[in-house]
Scaffold this motif. Structure first.
Motif, mmCIF file in Angstrom:
data_model
loop_
_atom_site.group_PDB
_atom_site.id
_atom_site.type_symbol
_atom_site.label_atom_id
_atom_site.label_comp_id
_atom_site.label_asym_id
_atom_site.label_seq_id
_atom_site.Cartn_x
_atom_site.Cartn_y
_atom_site.Cartn_z
ATOM 1 N N ASP A 249 -29.236 -62.506 -22.716
ATOM 2 C CA ASP A 249 -30.384 -61.678 -22.342
ATOM 3 C C ASP A 249 -31.629 -62.535 -22.125
ATOM 4 O OD1 ASP A 249 -31.379 -58.752 -22.148
ATOM 5 O OD2 ASP A 249 -32.874 -59.754 -23.405
ATOM 6 N N ALA A 253 -33.721 -62.939 -18.637
ATOM 7 C CA ALA A 253 -35.143 -62.596 -18.609
ATOM 8 C C ALA A 253 -35.971 -63.760 -18.090
ATOM 9 C CB ALA A 253 -35.610 -62.196 -20.013
ATOM 10 N N ARG A 327 -22.069 -57.451 -21.801
ATOM 11 C CA ARG A 327 -23.430 -57.845 -22.154
ATOM 12 C C ARG A 327 -24.160 -58.431 -20.951
ATOM 13 N NH1 ARG A 327 -22.783 -61.986 -26.486
ATOM 14 N NH2 ARG A 327 -25.036 -62.149 -26.249
ATOM 15 N N LEU A 330 -25.110 -55.543 -18.449
ATOM 16 C CA LEU A 330 -26.246 -54.738 -18.901
ATOM 17 C C LEU A 330 -27.557 -55.523 -18.803
ATOM 18 C CD1 LEU A 330 -24.637 -53.031 -22.025
ATOM 19 C CD2 LEU A 330 -25.218 -51.945 -19.840
ATOM 20 N N ALA A 331 -27.531 -56.795 -19.200
ATOM 21 C CA ALA A 331 -28.749 -57.609 -19.155
ATOM 22 C C ALA A 331 -29.183 -57.860 -17.720
ATOM 23 C CB ALA A 331 -28.517 -58.928 -19.881
ATOM 24 N N ALA A 333 -28.694 -55.920 -15.148
ATOM 25 C CA ALA A 333 -29.297 -54.681 -14.650
ATOM 26 C C ALA A 333 -30.693 -54.491 -15.227
ATOM 27 C CB ALA A 333 -28.400 -53.496 -15.007
ATOM 28 N N ARG A 334 -30.865 -54.798 -16.499
ATOM 29 C CA ARG A 334 -32.167 -54.632 -17.167
ATOM 30 C C ARG A 334 -33.239 -55.507 -16.530
ATOM 31 N NH1 ARG A 334 -30.309 -54.281 -21.804
ATOM 32 N NH2 ARG A 334 -30.119 -56.486 -22.335
ATOM 33 N N HIS A 335 -32.850 -56.682 -16.057
ATOM 34 C CA HIS A 335 -33.823 -57.626 -15.501
ATOM 35 C C HIS A 335 -33.801 -57.673 -13.969
ATOM 36 C CE1 HIS A 335 -34.775 -58.950 -19.510
ATOM 37 N NE2 HIS A 335 -33.504 -59.187 -19.760
ATOM 38 N N ASP A 338 -28.888 -57.669 -10.853
ATOM 39 C CA ASP A 338 -27.536 -57.184 -10.589
ATOM 40 C C ASP A 338 -27.313 -56.836 -9.125
ATOM 41 O OD1 ASP A 338 -29.342 -55.087 -10.712
ATOM 42 O OD2 ASP A 338 -27.914 -53.690 -11.635
#
Length: 362
Positions: A249, A253, A327, A330-331, A333-335, A338
Motif C-alpha cells: 500500500d 501511494a 491486497r 485493492l491498493a 484501486a485505492r490509489h 488500476d
C-alpha cells in the motif's frame, strides 16, 4: 556467522555488491577454488571492481513466444548488470558466457556497441512488421555503464527516427538524460516506461539492490518523467514474501503521488542459481526471518524454490499468492493505479529515407 563463499580469496574486498559467492557457471568443465599455497606471503587487500568487455552483435532483436509476456521482441544492449540486485532472475544467463551468475554477473559486464546500427538494419528488412519493442527485459539498459557507453541513447535515436513503439523497463535514473527523445515519442503514443520500485526502505534497498538508485531517487525520476508527459507504470517487482510484501500500500501511494498512472506486480522468482544466492543473502542479512521468508517463497511456488510454468512463474499460487494479489488489487484501486494503459501505436512506423534513396511520389 558470515555466508561469504569460502572459495573467494580472503583478501578480496566486496563493496556494494549483492552476491556473496561466485560459484562456477553450470556449463564450465572446471571448478575454481581459492587455497593457501603455503608460501605464507602477505597479500594486499584488493577491491573487487567492475570490468566491461565488448561484444560485437550480429543481431539486435530477440523474439519470444511466452504467453505470459505482453511483448514478442526485445533488445538487450548489455549482459550482466552492475546494480547487483540479489533477486535478479537474469543472473543464470551469465552461465551461458562461462561466467558465474554470482559476483561475475554484477562485476564482469558485456557491452554491445554497434547494436543500434544492427537494429536499424533489421528494422529496414522488407519482411519486418512493427510491434512494440521491449527494452530492459533481461538486464537494466540504464545501469551505470550506460553513462559511458550510451548504447541506450543510440537505440532510442533509431527508434525515434523510425517512429517505432517501445516499452522501457528500468530502475535507473539515467533515463532522465533521454527525455528529449522520450517526451516526443510519448506524445505520439509510441512510448511508455515501467519503473521498478521494490521497497521504500533505503537500508533494505541498499542490501537488496546495492548499486541501484535509492527509492527516493526513483520516485523523483517517476515525477520528472510524468512532468515531461511520459506515462509511467510503477512496477512493484519483485514482491518478496516476508520481506517487502507488507509495503504494497505504501509503495503504491508513493508512486501514485509521484505521478505514475498505472501499476503492476511480480512475485519473487528464483530460477536456477538465484535460489542459493538469495538464500545465502537472507541468512547473512536477515537471519531472524530468513527461514520463514524462504518457506513462504516455497509455498507460493508449489513447494519448490521456483515454478517456471507459464501463468504461475510471475504470480505464484496458493493462499499467500492470492492474498498478495488481492491486497495489490485493492491498493491499486485505492490509489488510482488500476487503469489499463492504451496500446502503443504501430501504425506510425516508417523507415526514414537514407541519403541517396529515391523519394516516394505518394
Amino acid at each position: 556467522m558470515s555466508s561469504r563463499d569460502p572459495s573467494l580469496s580472503p583478501t578480496l574486498r566486496l563493496r556494494a555488491r549483492g552476491a556473496l559467492a561466485n560459484e562456477t557457471g553450470r556449463f564450465e568443465t572446471e571448478r575454481r577454488e581459492a587455497f593457501d599455497d603455503g608460501w605464507d606471503l602477505p597479500e594486499e587487500e584488493r577491491l573487487l571492481r567492475t570490468e566491461v568487455r565488448i561484444e560485437r552483435p550480429r543481431s539486435a532483436l530477440t523474439y519470444n513466444r511466452s504467453p505470459d509476456l505482453p511483448f514478442d521482441r526485445s533488445v538487450n544492449p548489455y549482459r550482466g548488470c552492475e546494480h547487483g540486485c540479489i533477486y535478479c532472475f537474469a543472473r543464470p544467463s551469465h552461465a551461458y558466457l562461462n561466467l558465474s551468475p554470482g559476483l561475475d554477473f554484477e562485476t564482469r559486464l558485456i557491452a554491445r556497441p554497434g547494436i543500434a546500427a544492427v537494429l536499424e538494419r533489421e528494422l529496414r528488412a522488407r519482411s519486418y512488421r512493427a510491434a512494440p519493442i521491449a527494452l530492459g527485459t533481461n538486464t537494466d539498459p540504464y545501469q551505470p555503464i550506460e553513462a559511458t557507453h550510451r548504447l541506450m541513447r543510440e537505440i532510442l535515436e533509431v527508434l525515434a527516427a523510425f517512429r517505432h513503439p517501445v516499452a522501457i523497463t528500468t530502475k535507473g535514473t539515467l533515463i532522465e538524460r533521454d527525455l528529449d527523445l522520450l517526451a516526443p515519442m510519448a506524445a505520439e503514443g509510441l512510448l511508455r516506461v515501467g519503473l521498478s520500485v521494490t521497497t521504500l526502505d533505503p537500508n533494505l534497498s541498499r542490501r537488496l539492490e546495492p548499486r541501484a538508485p535509492s527509492p527516493a531517487r526513483r520516485l523523483q525520476t517517476i515525477r520528472r518523467l510524468a512532468e515531461a508527459g511520459v506515462p509511467v507504470r510503477a512496477m512493484i517487482a519483485p514482491v518478496i514474501p516476508g520481506l517487502t510484501d507488507s509495503e504494497l500500500d505504501r509503495l503504491l501511494a508513493a508512486t501514485a503521488g509521484a505521478g505514475a498512472v498505472a501499476a503492476s506486480w511480480i512475485v519473487l522468482r528464483l530460477p536456477r542459481e538465484v535460489a542459493p544466492l538469495l538464500r545465502a543473502w537472507a541468512e547473512e542479512h536477515y537471519p531472524d526471518r530468513a527461514a520463514k521468508m524462504l518457506a513462504r517463497i516455497r509455498e507460493i511456488h508449489g513447494g519448490r524454490d521456483y515454478d517456471p510454468a507459464f501463468g504461475k512463474r510471475m504470480r505464484g499460487e496458493g493462499i499467500w499468492a492470492d492474498l498478495i494479489a488481492r491486497r495489490f488489487r485493492l491498493a491499486a484501486a485505492r490509489h488510482g493505479l488500476d487503469r489499463a494503459q492504451p496500446p502503443l501505436r504501430s501504425d506510425l512506423f516508417r523507415p526514414p529515407p537514407r541519403p541517396g534513396d529515391q523519394l516516394s511520389l505518394l
